[in-house]
Design an enzyme around this catalytic site. Sequence first.
Site, PDB file in Angstrom:
ATOM      1  N   GLY A 183     -22.648 -19.605  55.693  1.00 47.90           N
ATOM      2  CA  GLY A 183     -22.536 -20.663  56.701  1.00 47.90           C
ATOM      3  C   GLY A 183     -23.492 -21.795  56.387  1.00 47.90           C
ATOM      4  O   GLY A 183     -23.864 -22.012  55.234  1.00 47.90           O
ATOM      5  N   MET A 187     -25.415 -22.022  52.815  1.00 48.26           N
ATOM      6  CA  MET A 187     -25.018 -23.068  51.860  1.00 48.26           C
ATOM      7  C   MET A 187     -26.184 -24.009  51.569  1.00 48.26           C
ATOM      8  O   MET A 187     -26.450 -24.353  50.417  1.00 48.26           O
ATOM      9  CB  MET A 187     -23.823 -23.852  52.411  1.00 48.26           C
ATOM     10  CG  MET A 187     -22.552 -23.021  52.493  1.00 48.26           C
ATOM     11  SD  MET A 187     -21.082 -23.991  52.883  1.00 48.26           S
ATOM     12  CE  MET A 187     -21.381 -24.509  54.566  1.00 48.26           C
ATOM     13  N   GLU A 204     -20.277 -13.902  51.350  1.00 50.60           N
ATOM     14  CA  GLU A 204     -19.640 -14.330  52.599  1.00 50.60           C
ATOM     15  C   GLU A 204     -18.511 -13.359  52.934  1.00 50.60           C
ATOM     16  O   GLU A 204     -17.640 -13.113  52.103  1.00 50.60           O
ATOM     17  CB  GLU A 204     -19.118 -15.773  52.447  1.00 50.60           C
ATOM     18  CG  GLU A 204     -18.157 -16.249  53.521  1.00 50.60           C
ATOM     19  CD  GLU A 204     -18.703 -16.121  54.949  1.00 50.60           C
ATOM     20  OE1 GLU A 204     -19.857 -16.508  55.193  1.00 50.60           O
ATOM     21  OE2 GLU A 204     -17.955 -15.609  55.817  1.00 50.60           O
ATOM     22  N   HIS A 442     -20.711 -54.903  50.421  1.00 49.00           N
ATOM     23  CA  HIS A 442     -20.340 -54.346  49.118  1.00 49.00           C
ATOM     24  C   HIS A 442     -21.571 -54.306  48.226  1.00 49.00           C
ATOM     25  O   HIS A 442     -22.341 -55.256  48.227  1.00 49.00           O
ATOM     26  CB  HIS A 442     -19.261 -55.224  48.483  1.00 49.00           C
ATOM     27  CG  HIS A 442     -18.960 -54.847  47.065  1.00 49.00           C
ATOM     28  ND1 HIS A 442     -18.167 -53.763  46.743  1.00 49.00           N
ATOM     29  CD2 HIS A 442     -19.360 -55.396  45.887  1.00 49.00           C
ATOM     30  CE1 HIS A 442     -18.084 -53.671  45.421  1.00 49.00           C
ATOM     31  NE2 HIS A 442     -18.794 -54.649  44.880  1.00 49.00           N
TER      32      HIS A 442
HETATM   33  N1  LIG Z   1     -27.113 -28.998  59.124  1.00 43.77           N
HETATM   34  C1  LIG Z   1     -27.088 -28.436  60.312  1.00 43.77           C
HETATM   35  O1  LIG Z   1     -26.785 -29.033  61.344  1.00 43.77           O
HETATM   36  C2  LIG Z   1     -27.464 -26.987  60.429  1.00 43.77           C
HETATM   37  C3  LIG Z   1     -28.141 -26.332  59.403  1.00 43.77           C
HETATM   38  C4  LIG Z   1     -28.460 -24.995  59.553  1.00 43.77           C
HETATM   39  C5  LIG Z   1     -28.094 -24.325  60.714  1.00 43.77           C
HETATM   40  N2  LIG Z   1     -27.433 -25.004  61.684  1.00 43.77           N
HETATM   41  C6  LIG Z   1     -26.976 -24.313  62.918  1.00 43.77           C
HETATM   42  O2  LIG Z   1     -27.443 -22.981  62.920  1.00 43.77           O
HETATM   43  C7  LIG Z   1     -26.318 -22.103  63.073  1.00 43.77           C
HETATM   44  C8  LIG Z   1     -26.610 -20.803  62.402  1.00 43.77           C
HETATM   45  O3  LIG Z   1     -26.518 -20.923  60.992  1.00 43.77           O
HETATM   46  P1  LIG Z   1     -26.087 -19.670  60.112  1.00 43.77           P
HETATM   47  O4  LIG Z   1     -25.874 -20.143  58.724  1.00 43.77           O
HETATM   48  O5  LIG Z   1     -27.016 -18.543  60.381  1.00 43.77           O
HETATM   49  O6  LIG Z   1     -24.735 -19.218  60.795  1.00 43.77           O
HETATM   50  P2  LIG Z   1     -23.220 -19.692  60.605  1.00 43.77           P
HETATM   51  O7  LIG Z   1     -22.512 -19.203  61.804  1.00 43.77           O
HETATM   52  O8  LIG Z   1     -23.123 -21.111  60.235  1.00 43.77           O
HETATM   53  O9  LIG Z   1     -22.736 -18.863  59.321  1.00 43.77           O
HETATM   54  C9  LIG Z   1     -22.860 -17.472  59.237  1.00 43.77           C
HETATM   55  C10 LIG Z   1     -21.932 -16.987  58.138  1.00 43.77           C
HETATM   56  O10 LIG Z   1     -22.283 -15.657  57.840  1.00 43.77           O
HETATM   57  C11 LIG Z   1     -21.106 -14.906  57.679  1.00 43.77           C
HETATM   58  N3  LIG Z   1     -21.439 -13.512  57.977  1.00 43.77           N
HETATM   59  C12 LIG Z   1     -21.756 -12.983  59.187  1.00 43.77           C
HETATM   60  N4  LIG Z   1     -22.047 -11.681  59.062  1.00 43.77           N
HETATM   61  C13 LIG Z   1     -21.910 -11.369  57.743  1.00 43.77           C
HETATM   62  C14 LIG Z   1     -22.075 -10.184  56.998  1.00 43.77           C
HETATM   63  N5  LIG Z   1     -22.423  -9.044  57.585  1.00 43.77           N
HETATM   64  N6  LIG Z   1     -21.849 -10.226  55.667  1.00 43.77           N
HETATM   65  C15 LIG Z   1     -21.491 -11.391  55.053  1.00 43.77           C
HETATM   66  N7  LIG Z   1     -21.319 -12.547  55.726  1.00 43.77           N
HETATM   67  C16 LIG Z   1     -21.537 -12.547  57.050  1.00 43.77           C
HETATM   68  C17 LIG Z   1     -20.119 -15.522  58.660  1.00 43.77           C
HETATM   69  O11 LIG Z   1     -18.789 -15.243  58.293  1.00 43.77           O
HETATM   70  C18 LIG Z   1     -20.473 -17.005  58.556  1.00 43.77           C
HETATM   71  O12 LIG Z   1     -19.720 -17.682  57.593  1.00 43.77           O
HETATM   72  C19 LIG Z   1     -25.155 -22.870  62.495  1.00 43.77           C
HETATM   73  O13 LIG Z   1     -23.929 -22.428  63.016  1.00 43.77           O
HETATM   74  C20 LIG Z   1     -25.457 -24.288  62.906  1.00 43.77           C
HETATM   75  O14 LIG Z   1     -24.956 -24.555  64.194  1.00 43.77           O
HETATM   76  C21 LIG Z   1     -27.123 -26.316  61.568  1.00 43.77           C
END
Ligand SMILES: NC(=O)c1ccc[n+]([C@@H]2O[C@H](COP(=O)([O-])OP(=O)(O)OC[C@H]3O[C@@H](n4cnc5c(N)ncnc54)[C@H](O)[C@@H]3O)[C@@H](O)[C@H]2O)c1
Length: 466
Positions: A183, A187, A204, A442
């Site tokens: 997520g 990333m 993932e 531009h």
């Molecule tokens: N740029 C930004 O605005 C930003 C940056 C970081 C975090 N955040 C916020 O924090 C939140 C949390 O971030 P996050 O990355 O922890 O959560 P996320 O919900 O974005 O992603 C979690 C990912 O982990 C996967 N996953 C869950 N359990 C798993 C497992 N057992 N095995 C393998 N994959 C698994 C899910 O399918 C999902 O794709 C985000 O949803 C976002 O709202 C925002």
Amino acid sequence: MNSVDRFDILIFGGGKAGKTLAMDQAKAGKKVAVVEVGLIGGSCINIACIPSKTLIRSAEVAHSMKGISEFGITADNVRSSLDLVRDRTARVVAEMVATNQAGFDASGFDLVLGWGKFIAPKTIQVKTASGTRTVSGEQVFINLGTTADVPDLPGLADASPITHVEALQLGDLPTKLIVIGGGYIGMELGQAFRRLGSEVTILERGPRLAPREDTDVSEGILKILNGEGIEVALSAYDLSVSGRSGESVTVRSADGRVFAGSHILVASGRRPRTAGIGLELAGIEVDDRGFIKVDDHLRTTADGVWAMGEVAGTPMFTHASLDDYRVVKSTMTGGNRTTKGRMIPYCVFIDPEFARIGMNEAEALKEGIEYRVARLPMDVVPRARTLSQRKGFMKALVAVDSDKILGFSMLGVNAGEVMSVVQMAMLGGLPFTTLRDGIFAHPTITEGLNMLFANVPASAVVRKAA
Ligand SMILES: NC(=O)c1ccc[n+]([C@@H]2O[C@H](COP(=O)([O-])OP(=O)(O)OC[C@H]3O[C@@H](n4cnc5c(N)ncnc54)[C@H](O)[C@@H]3O)[C@@H](O)[C@H]2O)c1
Ligand SMILES: Cc1cc2nc3c(=O)[nH]c(=O)nc-3n(C[C@H](O)[C@H](O)[C@H](O)COP(=O)(O)OP(=O)(O)OC[C@H]3O[C@@H](n4cnc5c(N)ncnc54)[C@H](O)[C@@H]3O)c2cc1C
């Protein structure tokens, strides 16, 4: 019960919404207290957005040094030091904490430092450094945020995995980082550590990255990450772990794949900080995932108690928590701002960035909304060429029966800034033709919006759910 210190406004958790409301109300002459366990200024500036984006910037610089010959420049012996990167991050955080502290002091609210829990309606007991203190408020606002949810996978707890908190404070660069979760955090930090020199594998469980986005976005991000040597294992579910993070770890997926690494970072979602804080003693109900139940005005099930930010199920962004403050303030002052139908933009700080405002194709199809779609590869935007930042695309959805912009997604350089331009047009109710025909400087990336919106079909290309 100790003697109770009574306040007009009691804020439980000093996140974005809470600290903003506290300063606002204290300046307005109310007697205000904030109970905060220790993060002066909340998660964003201490352990989340700000340190991660600072680290990511260092990683971007390291990455651009590697490709510097593209710009006709030679730089020999370029090395990165995680110690210096971490020091820079710590400096940025310290500056922001100091600025927050100064704002708190100037507003004059009472900052009660310590872990709090409800012991009665509107009454919180705080374990402070010097004992316990009990505070109550005529109006109470909960802004406790979330914490990393470490999944219950065999061997994971024993492996002492790191979360974003430790990842942003590591002393040594992981030689091989395994990230559970593809997520936002997976990333962003996965790419940053790769660019700083770690080998990185992202596991993932879903069949693609960024599952809320259209498949072209997921594919585009995957290509970019793979192109930098990041291994992304999709559909990696039912993981089991052995070893210890910081030494050596092995992760196995249900389908028999095996991944070895030196460190394991858990980034698989968040859980609300609502356990063990006596919500039941205060009449505050939570949903089945532990988030506090609120209505569109962020009122909880207890009279005179509101919840704001992530703990209330608000989308997990600092700007969304800030808007919760606006919603609450509006209700307190007789206004009618609610959380219903609000448009919340976001930007994922991978490089190039991904940003979205409004609807994407998948959502439009799901809701049976007809749309016209325009697409533009970043490669044709002149500024992208001058920057050698040609990856990605812009995409806009426009209504069929009007020229209203329904949504905008962009994977490309400066996506967060360009998105805001489209957002302004959407907020102002402007037709897409304003962006198609407006004069932009531009060569800027925003200028690409002229070309993108010139690609909106008159009406012929209409897609609709089957
Ligand atoms: N740029 C930004 O605005 C930003 C940056 C970081 C975090 N955040 C916020 O924090 C939140 C949390 O971030 P996050 O990355 O922890 O959560 P996320 O919900 O974005 O992603 C979690 C990912 O982990 C996967 N996953 C869950 N359990 C798993 C497992 N057992 N095995 C393998 N994959 C698994 C899910 O399918 C999902 O794709 C985000 O949803 C976002 O709202 C925002
Ligand atoms: C690594 C990472 C990167 C992120 N990057 C971005 C980004 O780039 N852009 C973006 O918009 N969002 C980002 N986010 C999300 C963003 O950090 C949050 O949405 C934002 O901080 C809002 O949080 P909040 O107001 O709900 O609460 P928080 O800021 O989490 O505040 C809650 C506060 O309550 C305190 N607390 C909790 N329990 C207790 C207790 N029992 N007693 C006393 N105090 C307590 C905590 O110490 C904390 O200070 C990121 C998150 C993470 C984890």
